[in-house]
Design an enzyme around this catalytic site. Structure first.
Site, PDB file in Angstrom:
ATOM      1  N   TYR A 133      14.342 -22.102 -40.871  1.00  0.00           N
ATOM      2  CA  TYR A 133      13.295 -22.806 -40.134  1.00  0.00           C
ATOM      3  C   TYR A 133      13.921 -23.206 -38.802  1.00  0.00           C
ATOM      4  CZ  TYR A 133      10.265 -23.647 -44.236  1.00  0.00           C
ATOM      5  OH  TYR A 133       9.428 -23.517 -45.308  1.00  0.00           O
ATOM      6  N   THR A 159      11.187 -17.867 -40.824  1.00  0.00           N
ATOM      7  CA  THR A 159       9.824 -18.285 -41.189  1.00  0.00           C
ATOM      8  C   THR A 159       9.150 -18.933 -39.981  1.00  0.00           C
ATOM      9  OG1 THR A 159      10.379 -18.546 -43.511  1.00  0.00           O
ATOM     10  CG2 THR A 159       8.493 -19.799 -42.720  1.00  0.00           C
ATOM     11  N   HIS A 284       2.425 -18.442 -46.957  1.00  0.00           N
ATOM     12  CA  HIS A 284       3.249 -19.516 -47.510  1.00  0.00           C
ATOM     13  C   HIS A 284       2.738 -19.929 -48.905  1.00  0.00           C
ATOM     14  CE1 HIS A 284       6.558 -21.829 -45.414  1.00  0.00           C
ATOM     15  NE2 HIS A 284       6.539 -22.466 -46.572  1.00  0.00           N
TER      16      HIS A 284
HETATM   17  C1  LIG Z   1       6.945 -25.232 -53.600  1.00  0.00           C
HETATM   18  C2  LIG Z   1       7.097 -24.176 -52.559  1.00  0.00           C
HETATM   19  C3  LIG Z   1       8.055 -24.319 -51.564  1.00  0.00           C
HETATM   20  C4  LIG Z   1       8.210 -23.324 -50.591  1.00  0.00           C
HETATM   21  N1  LIG Z   1       9.202 -23.443 -49.670  1.00  0.00           N
HETATM   22  C5  LIG Z   1       9.381 -22.476 -48.748  1.00  0.00           C
HETATM   23  C6  LIG Z   1      10.463 -22.539 -47.826  1.00  0.00           C
HETATM   24  O1  LIG Z   1      11.285 -23.449 -47.854  1.00  0.00           O
HETATM   25  N2  LIG Z   1      10.562 -21.552 -46.908  1.00  0.00           N
HETATM   26  C7  LIG Z   1       9.681 -20.501 -46.847  1.00  0.00           C
HETATM   27  O2  LIG Z   1       9.810 -19.638 -45.983  1.00  0.00           O
HETATM   28  N3  LIG Z   1       8.675 -20.409 -47.729  1.00  0.00           N
HETATM   29  C8  LIG Z   1       8.530 -21.350 -48.673  1.00  0.00           C
HETATM   30  N4  LIG Z   1       7.523 -21.218 -49.606  1.00  0.00           N
HETATM   31  C9  LIG Z   1       6.667 -20.032 -49.590  1.00  0.00           C
HETATM   32  C10 LIG Z   1       7.276 -18.922 -50.445  1.00  0.00           C
HETATM   33  O3  LIG Z   1       8.438 -18.397 -49.854  1.00  0.00           O
HETATM   34  C11 LIG Z   1       6.295 -17.769 -50.644  1.00  0.00           C
HETATM   35  O4  LIG Z   1       5.810 -17.380 -49.390  1.00  0.00           O
HETATM   36  C12 LIG Z   1       5.121 -18.146 -51.567  1.00  0.00           C
HETATM   37  O5  LIG Z   1       5.544 -18.995 -52.587  1.00  0.00           O
HETATM   38  C13 LIG Z   1       4.504 -16.889 -52.175  1.00  0.00           C
HETATM   39  O6  LIG Z   1       3.386 -17.205 -52.953  1.00  0.00           O
HETATM   40  P1  LIG Z   1       3.433 -17.359 -54.559  1.00  0.00           P
HETATM   41  O7  LIG Z   1       4.021 -18.711 -54.830  1.00  0.00           O
HETATM   42  O8  LIG Z   1       2.038 -17.221 -54.968  1.00  0.00           O
HETATM   43  O9  LIG Z   1       4.326 -16.248 -55.064  1.00  0.00           O
HETATM   44  C14 LIG Z   1       7.368 -22.187 -50.596  1.00  0.00           C
HETATM   45  C15 LIG Z   1       6.423 -22.053 -51.617  1.00  0.00           C
HETATM   46  C16 LIG Z   1       6.296 -23.011 -52.591  1.00  0.00           C
HETATM   47  C17 LIG Z   1       5.281 -22.812 -53.686  1.00  0.00           C
END
Ligand SMILES: Cc1cc2nc3c(=O)[nH]c(=O)nc-3n(C[C@H](O)[C@H](O)[C@H](O)COP(=O)(O)O)c2cc1C
Length: 388
Positions: A133, A159, A284
Site C-alpha cells: 500500500y 494495490t 477488494h
Molecule cells: C478481511 C480482508 C482483508 C483484506 N486485506 C487486503 C490487503 O491488506 N491488501 C489487499 O491488497 N487486499 C486485501 N483484501 C482483498 C483480497 O486480497 C482479495 O482481493 C479479496 O479477498 C478477494 O475476494 P474473496 O475474499 O471473495 O476471495 C482483503 C480482503 C479481506 C476479506
C-alpha cells in the site's frame, strides 16, 4: 481426523471458522463494504455461467500447473493479500505462507500483515509475493520495497483501489477496529461474545492479546506497543495513489510488478503501458464498495476492452474449483483467493489452510477432467455458457 479434515467444501470451512470466531470478528470478515452486497455479487457472478464439457478428450494425468514470471506453480490459484490476518488465527500469515509453499502456489503477504516480510520470506522464499500500500511517507514506501527486495521477494503486488480508508458498517456498529482492537468503552460489550467463543479467545489471550502489526512496527515511534503501532498504521497506510505514484513505484521496483484492484479496461491498459507486468481485476473482495458489479463481470469487461495481449489476474468470490475454471474461461490467466483460504486458517490453523488449498485443488483437477481439459491451457471460453 478433525472437523477441518472432514470439511468437504470451502463452505464447510467457512461454517467452522464462523463458529470459532466471535461475532465482532466474523461479522467483519463477512461484512465487506456497506450492506455487504459486493461480497454477495462477487459470489453470485459465477452462477451466471455453466460449464459445457467436451467428451472423449485425453484428460489424464490432469496438469493444473501454471507458469508465471519464470516459475511453474502447481495450480491455477494462489493466496491473496489479507491484512490483519492474525486476528482470525494467531500466526495466520505464517500458516498461509507455509501451506502455500508446501502446495507450490504463490502467497501474497499483505502490506498490513502481522508477520514481517522477513519472517514470511524465510518460511516461503520461493513463493512469497509482497503487496504494497502506498504509505503517506514516501520514505516508508521506499523502505518497505527495499526490505521486500532484500528479503528475496521477486514479485511486487501494488494495490491501488483504496484511495481512502475503508468504511465498514460492521465496525461502525461494533465500534471495534480490527487493527487497534477493543478499547475500554467497547470491551464490556465484547466480553460475552468472547466467552461464547472460548477457543478463539484462549488463542488471543495466550498470544498476548492484540497481535503486533510486524510490517509497520519499524515505522511507528520507538517503543510502541501493538495498539500504538496499529494506531500509527491506521493514520499512515493509505496515501491516495495516482498514476504518478505508479510511475515512481515502477522505477523503484526492478522485478515483476502486478497492479491490483483495477476493474476498468482503460485502467488496465494504462497500467501495462506504465510498466505493470500484469494487472489483477479485483474489487477488494467486496470491501471497497457495496454497489460495484461482481468481480467476474469486471473481468469479462476488462478482457473485452483491453484485449488478449495483457496479463490479467483475478480475484473475488472464488469458493469452488469450478469458479477457477470459469474465471480462466472468461479471461483470467491466474486467480487468487482471499476469504476461502482465510476460512481455512481461521478454522484450523496450518491444517485448515492446507485443507482449503486441497479442497480447491482437487475440485479444480476433477472438474478439469470432467469438462475435457487436461491442462489449464485447454480451458477456453467454449467451456462455459450463460446459465439458463
Ligand atoms: C478481511 C480482508 C482483508 C483484506 N486485506 C487486503 C490487503 O491488506 N491488501 C489487499 O491488497 N487486499 C486485501 N483484501 C482483498 C483480497 O486480497 C482479495 O482481493 C479479496 O479477498 C478477494 O475476494 P474473496 O475474499 O471473495 O476471495 C482483503 C480482503 C479481506 C476479506
Amino acid at each position: 481426523m478433525t472437523a477441518v479434515d472432514r470439511a468437504a467444501s470451502i463452505e464447510g470451512l467457512r461454517r467452522l471458522a464462523l463458529r470459532r470466531l466471535p461475532h465482532f470478528v466474523g461479522d467483519y470478515l463477512e461484512g465487506g463494504a456497506g450492506d455487504g452486497g459486493g461480497i454477495r455479487r462477487n459470489v453470485d457472478a459465477f452462477r451466471k455461467y455453466q460449464l459445457l464439457p467436451q467428451a472423449l478428450a485425453e484428460v489424464t494425468p490432469v496438469d493444473t500447473s501454471v507458469g508465471l514470471f519464470g516459475k511453474r506453480y502447481a495450480s491455477l490459484f494462489g493466496i491473496s493479500a489479507v491484512g490483519i490476518a492474525g486476528i482470525y488465527r494467531r500466526h495466520a500469515d505464517e500458516y498461509l505462507a507455509e501451506a502455500a509453499r508446501d502446495a507450490n502456489i504463490p502467497f501474497i503477504l499483505s502490506g498490513a500483515s502481522h508477520a514481517t516480510i522477513e519472517t514470511i520470506a524465510r518460511i516461503a522464499p520461493d513463493h512469497t509475493w509482497y503487496q504494497l500500500y502506498g504509505a503517506h511517507s514516501p520514505a516508508v514506501t521506499e523502505n518497505m520495497l527495499a526490505r521486500a527486495r532484500d528479503a528475496g521477494v521477486k514479485v511486487l503486488v501494488y494495490t491501488v483501489d483504496y484511495p481512502l480508508a475503508p468504511r465498514s458498517e460492521v465496525v461502525s456498529r461494533t465500534g471495534v477496529s480490527m487493527a487497534t482492537g477493543p478499547n475500554l468503552r467497547t470491551l464490556p460489550r465484547l466480553v460475552l461474545d468472547a466467552l461464547c467463543h472460548p477457543f478463539w479467545t484462549a488463542d488471543y489471550l495466550r498470544g498476548g492479546g492484540l497481535p503486533k502489526l510486524g510490517s509497520w512496527a519499524a515505522y511507528a515511534p520507538p517503543g510502541s506497543n501493538a495498539k500504538q503501532i496499529a494506531a500509527y498504521y491506521v493514520k499512515n497506510w493509505n496515501n491516495p495513489q495516482t498514476w504518478r505514484d505508479l510511475d515512481r513505484i515502477r522505477s523503484l521496483w526492478k522485478g515483476p510488478m502486478v497492479v491490483k484492484g483495477l476493474v476498468h479496461a482503460d485502467d488496465a491498459l494504462r497500467a501495462v503501458q506504465a510498466g505493470a507486468d500484469a494487472v489483477t481485476v479485483s474489487n477488494h473482495g467486496g470491501n471497497k464498495l457495496d454497489c460495484m458489479q461482481g468481480a467476474l463481470d469486471s473481468l469479462a469487461q476488462v478482457r473485452a476492452g483491453a484485449g488478449r495481449d495483457i496479463r490479467v489476474f483475478f480475484d473475488g468470490g472464488i469458493r469452488r474449483g469450478s469458479d477457477l475454471i470459469i474465471a480462466k474461461a472468461i479471461g483470467a490467466e491466474f486467480c487468487f483467493t482471499g476469504r476461502a483460504t482465510i476460512y481455512g486458517v481461521a478454522a484450523g490453523g496450518l491444517r485448515g489452510a492446507k485443507r482449503a488449498i486441497d479442497i480447491l485443488q482437487s475440485d479444480l483437477s476433477y472438474t478439469m477432467a470432467m469438462i475435457g481439459c487436461r491442462t489449464v491451457g485447454d480451458i477456453t471460453h467454449d467451456h462455459v455458457v450463460a446459465a439458463s
